[in-house]
Design an enzyme around this catalytic site. Structure first.
Site, PDB file in Angstrom:
ATOM      1  N   ASP A   4      -0.019 -11.082  -5.240  1.00 48.30           N
ATOM      2  CA  ASP A   4       1.382 -11.522  -5.317  1.00 48.30           C
ATOM      3  C   ASP A   4       2.269 -10.475  -4.644  1.00 48.30           C
ATOM      4  OD1 ASP A   4       0.545 -10.247  -8.188  1.00 48.30           O
ATOM      5  OD2 ASP A   4       2.509  -9.562  -7.549  1.00 48.30           O
ATOM      6  N   GLU A  36     -12.136  -9.744 -12.409  1.00 48.06           N
ATOM      7  CA  GLU A  36     -12.334  -8.695 -11.404  1.00 48.06           C
ATOM      8  C   GLU A  36     -13.770  -8.176 -11.364  1.00 48.06           C
ATOM      9  OE1 GLU A  36      -7.778  -6.969 -11.136  1.00 48.06           O
ATOM     10  OE2 GLU A  36      -9.060  -6.236 -12.737  1.00 48.06           O
TER      11      GLU A  36
HETATM   12  N1  SAH Z   1      -2.176 -13.101 -16.346  1.00 50.25           N
HETATM   13  C1  SAH Z   1      -2.599 -12.050 -17.206  1.00 50.25           C
HETATM   14  C2  SAH Z   1      -1.752 -10.823 -17.096  1.00 50.25           C
HETATM   15  C3  SAH Z   1      -1.941 -10.146 -15.753  1.00 50.25           C
HETATM   16  S1  SAH Z   1      -1.191  -8.577 -15.654  1.00 50.25           S
HETATM   17  C4  SAH Z   1      -2.596 -12.595 -18.626  1.00 50.25           C
HETATM   18  O1  SAH Z   1      -1.748 -13.375 -18.985  1.00 50.25           O
HETATM   19  O2  SAH Z   1      -3.490 -12.206 -19.374  1.00 50.25           O
HETATM   20  C5  SAH Z   1      -1.499  -8.174 -13.972  1.00 50.25           C
HETATM   21  C6  SAH Z   1      -2.829  -7.539 -13.630  1.00 50.25           C
HETATM   22  O3  SAH Z   1      -3.024  -7.571 -12.230  1.00 50.25           O
HETATM   23  C7  SAH Z   1      -2.915  -6.059 -13.981  1.00 50.25           C
HETATM   24  O4  SAH Z   1      -4.241  -5.717 -14.301  1.00 50.25           O
HETATM   25  C8  SAH Z   1      -2.421  -5.343 -12.709  1.00 50.25           C
HETATM   26  O5  SAH Z   1      -3.199  -4.218 -12.388  1.00 50.25           O
HETATM   27  C9  SAH Z   1      -2.562  -6.382 -11.585  1.00 50.25           C
HETATM   28  N2  SAH Z   1      -1.303  -6.799 -10.923  1.00 50.25           N
HETATM   29  C10 SAH Z   1      -1.260  -7.781  -9.987  1.00 50.25           C
HETATM   30  N3  SAH Z   1       0.014  -8.004  -9.609  1.00 50.25           N
HETATM   31  C11 SAH Z   1       0.804  -7.171 -10.300  1.00 50.25           C
HETATM   32  C12 SAH Z   1       2.220  -6.979 -10.372  1.00 50.25           C
HETATM   33  N4  SAH Z   1       3.060  -7.704  -9.641  1.00 50.25           N
HETATM   34  N5  SAH Z   1       2.692  -6.027 -11.220  1.00 50.25           N
HETATM   35  C13 SAH Z   1       1.847  -5.290 -11.967  1.00 50.25           C
HETATM   36  N6  SAH Z   1       0.503  -5.458 -11.950  1.00 50.25           N
HETATM   37  C14 SAH Z   1      -0.028  -6.385 -11.146  1.00 50.25           C
END
Ligand code: SAH
Length: 230
Positions: free
Chosen positions: A196, A12
């Site tokens: 998403d 980001e």
């Molecule tokens: N793929 C990452 C985890 C991502 S968590 C890993 O394995 O390290 C999701 C991140 O994107 C968070 O920072 C949140 O702010 C944002 N986000 C995007 N979609 C989201 C969703 N469906 N629910 C919660 N947060 C979401």
């Protein structure tokens, strides 16, 4: 003027660091902070790591330790509103914490005594974002963002959050950053590009679109910074 630009994940803020080119890196409180001078403005940039606790720490550090006077957040989010598709941008009008629950005592969801269910983002920067959107030829939706310490990949949970907070998108940092900025009187702006739909396919969609959506958001936030520098 010193402006903080924050994200939660490396993806980001890397487009922002790339655009700025040169910066000074400081290690502080278990994180890296990047300082740069850009168009006459001092910038402090960092990604916090995921979730409400780390984002609280980073936002507070940027303000209290590095002296930020405004804060802009750039990142990705899951859509609740059916009008938001992958890649679309949402500007938070106000934010809440969807996983804050002392309803057993008769309080509404998202509320603790002496707190508030919703915290409003800075109206001036929201206004400014309309001009930025126009100049970029982009449509930016305004709406409520709900924050919690969970990756939502479940239609029922998403619909509950949508109904309970009238929220249009959800993520894991905005609501906590809002609490910090509100308490310290720092105007803040939270922008998210959809990665998403917070449904069964959310983790796959997230992995596929994180990079492109994060870039969309970062580009917009840098145009906001350009406007603030004018
Ligand atoms: N793929 C990452 C985890 C991502 S968590 C890993 O394995 O390290 C999701 C991140 O994107 C968070 O920072 C949140 O702010 C944002 N986000 C995007 N979609 C989201 C969703 N469906 N629910 C919660 N947060 C979401």
């Amino acid at each position: 003027m010193k402006i903080a630009i924050m994200g939660a994940m490396p993806e980001e803020i890397s487009p922002i660091l790339e655009k700025i080119g040169s910066y000074k890196t400081t290690n502080y409180a278990g994180n890296k902070y990047y300082e740069a001078s850009y168009k006459g403005i001092d910038l402090i940039i960092a990604y916090s790591k995921i979730g409400k606790v780390f984002s609280t720490l980073t936002a507070a550090t940027m303000i209290e330790h590095f002296g930020a006077q405004k804060l802009l957040f750039s990142g990705v989010a899951g859509a609740i509103s059916p009008t938001l598709k992958v890649g679309d941008l949402i500007v938070a009008t106000k934010l809440s914490q969807h996983d804050l629950d002392i309803t057993a005592f008769g309080h509404p969801y998202g509320y603790v005594p002496e707190g508030a269910v919703f915290i409003e983002a800075d109206k001036q920067m929201i206004e400014m974002s309309k001009d930025v959107a126009k100049s970029m030829g982009k449509i930016v939706q305004e709406g409520i963002i709900a924050t919690g310490d969970q990756f939502v990949a479940n239609e029922d949970r998403k619909n509950w959050i949508g109904a309970t907070f009238n929220a249009d998108a959800l993520e894991m940092e905005g609501g906590s950053v809002a609490v910090v900025c509100n308490a310290l009187n720092i105007p803040f702006f939270i922008l998210r590009a959809i990665s998403d739909a917070a449904d069964m396919d959310a983790s796959f969609s997230f992995d596929e679109f994180l990079q492109t959506s994060a870039k969309e958001s970062a580009e917009f936030v840098m145009n906001m910074v350009d406007k603030l520098a004018d």
